[in-house]
Write an enzyme that holds these catalytic residues in place. Structure first.
Site, PDB file in Angstrom:
ATOM      1  CB  CYS A 292     -41.463   9.082 -15.507  1.00 62.40           C
ATOM      2  SG  CYS A 292     -43.071   9.339 -16.958  1.00 62.40           S
TER       3      CYS A 292
ATOM      4  CB  CYS B 258     -43.145  10.368 -23.729  1.00 60.81           C
ATOM      5  SG  CYS B 258     -41.465   9.852 -22.698  1.00 60.81           S
TER       6      CYS B 258
ATOM      7  CG  HIS C  37     -48.119  -0.595 -24.500  1.00 65.54           C
ATOM      8  ND1 HIS C  37     -48.137   0.615 -24.572  1.00 65.54           N
ATOM      9  CD2 HIS C  37     -49.346  -0.242 -23.060  1.00 65.54           C
ATOM     10  CE1 HIS C  37     -48.167   1.820 -23.515  1.00 65.54           C
ATOM     11  NE2 HIS C  37     -49.146   0.975 -22.151  1.00 65.54           N
TER      12      HIS C  37
ATOM     13  CD  GLU D  45     -43.797   2.902 -25.660  1.00 63.33           C
ATOM     14  OE1 GLU D  45     -42.919   2.477 -25.846  1.00 63.33           O
ATOM     15  OE2 GLU D  45     -43.929   2.789 -24.406  1.00 63.33           O
TER      16      GLU D  45
ATOM     17  CB  THR E 294     -40.434   3.584 -23.088  1.00 64.01           C
ATOM     18  OG1 THR E 294     -41.713   3.264 -22.946  1.00 64.01           O
ATOM     19  CG2 THR E 294     -39.864   3.640 -23.822  1.00 64.01           C
TER      20      THR E 294
ATOM     21  CB  CYS F 273     -38.242   4.385 -20.287  1.00 61.11           C
ATOM     22  SG  CYS F 273     -38.107   6.333 -19.224  1.00 61.11           S
TER      23      CYS F 273
ATOM     24  CB  SER G 224     -50.287   1.356 -15.755  1.00 55.12           C
ATOM     25  OG  SER G 224     -48.897   2.225 -15.707  1.00 55.12           O
TER      26      SER G 224
ATOM     27  CG  ASN H 122     -45.257   2.219 -15.215  1.00 52.99           C
ATOM     28  OD1 ASN H 122     -45.053   2.880 -14.350  1.00 52.99           O
ATOM     29  ND2 ASN H 122     -45.744   3.295 -16.127  1.00 52.99           N
TER      30      ASN H 122
END
Length: 275
Positions: free
Chosen positions: A12, A92, A120, A122, A158, A186, A214, A216
């Site tokens: 991404c 990001c 996480h 983030e 995201t 996202c 990960s 995502n």
């Protein structure tokens, strides 16, 4: 057997940006894993001298420090700024958005609800920008026992699924007087998930390539499994098993946002030699 790649997959914008920053910042160190892909982190270390520190307590004589794509907590950022180091921010921009929203809305008196995984990096970073009450949940059931005010702002990690975010929003609509909803998922995440679902519906076997840590990538696996029971998550071509492809006609391939093209090509090449 036919091999078909999803219409949208892989790197991404935020990851591409972070990789470029790391490649241009040789002999530096990242605070936490730059991205959730061990193969790419290893490449950056070997080729560009970019090492990974688990947290700020491990900082010693490093002169250049890179903030990971997932961001860090506000307290850690303040500590880094106080050190005599060159600080390069690879957070990001789409991750910074919920950080800014949480800081603003909490300062205006809103309770904050974050849809995401509390462990996480983030989410830890986003949560740290709240000035008041903040709750992190993964599903509606977790909301039912929480004492949340009638003034709520909702954001999302995201990389989460829009369907689950919508369920959280719908529940809060029935329990609060004032609800501000910020869809911080996202767009690349949504497109990759949509493309994976479309491909999995017609594939006999699905290969999802990406880091097992990960978020995502794990979401892509769950989505694929909804439509194709023979869905497998691998980090590289060495994890492929020949029996996965026996008597299969269509092999679908997708990849997480932190998966570089060179790994994907190796996987495709290996599958071709096995079938």
């Amino acid at each position: 057997m036919k091999i078909e790649l999803a219409k949208k997959y892989g790197f991404c914008f935020g990851v591409k940006r972070a990789i470029k920053i790391a490649e241009n910042t040789e002999n530096s160190a990242t605070i936490g894993e730059l991205i959730h892909n061990n193969e790419e982190i290893d490449r950056l270390h070997k080729k560009f001298g970019v090492k990974t520190l688990n947290d700020i307590s491990e900082i010693t004589d490093e002169k250049r420090l890179i903030i990971r794509t997932h961001g860090i907590t506000k307290d850690d950022l303040d500590v880094l700024k106080s050190k005599n180091k060159e600080l390069i921010d690879a957070t990001c921009p789409f991750v910074k958005k919920p950080q800014q929203i949480v800081e603003k809305m909490s300062s205006e008196g809103y309770d904050i609800v974050i849809f995401g995984d509390k462990n996480h990096p983030e989410v830890k970073g986003v949560k740290s920008y709240a000035k008041g009450k903040v709750f992190v949940v993964l599903d509606v059931s977790e909301l039912k026992n929480l004492k949340i005010s009638n003034k709520v702002a909702l954001v999302s990690q995201t990389t989460k699924r829009i369907e689950n975010f919508t369920k959280i929003a719908e529940f809060l609509m029935t329990t609060t007087k004032e609800l501000r909803i910020f869809n911080t998922i996202c767009n690349a995440t949504f497109q990759n998930q949509e493309a994976a679902a479309k491909l999995a519906k017609k594939a006999d076997v699905m290969i999802i390539i990406g880091g097992k840590n990960s978020s995502n990538t794990k979401q892509l696996l769950l989505i694929s499994q909804n439509f194709c029971k023979n869905s497998y998550l691998i980090e590289n071509e060495n994890e492929l098993k020949k029996e996965w492809f026996l008597n299969k006609e269509i092999c679908g391939i997708t990849a997480g946002a932190s998966t570089p093209e060179w790994i994907i090509k190796k996987v495709v090449k290996k599958i071709n030699t096995m079938c």
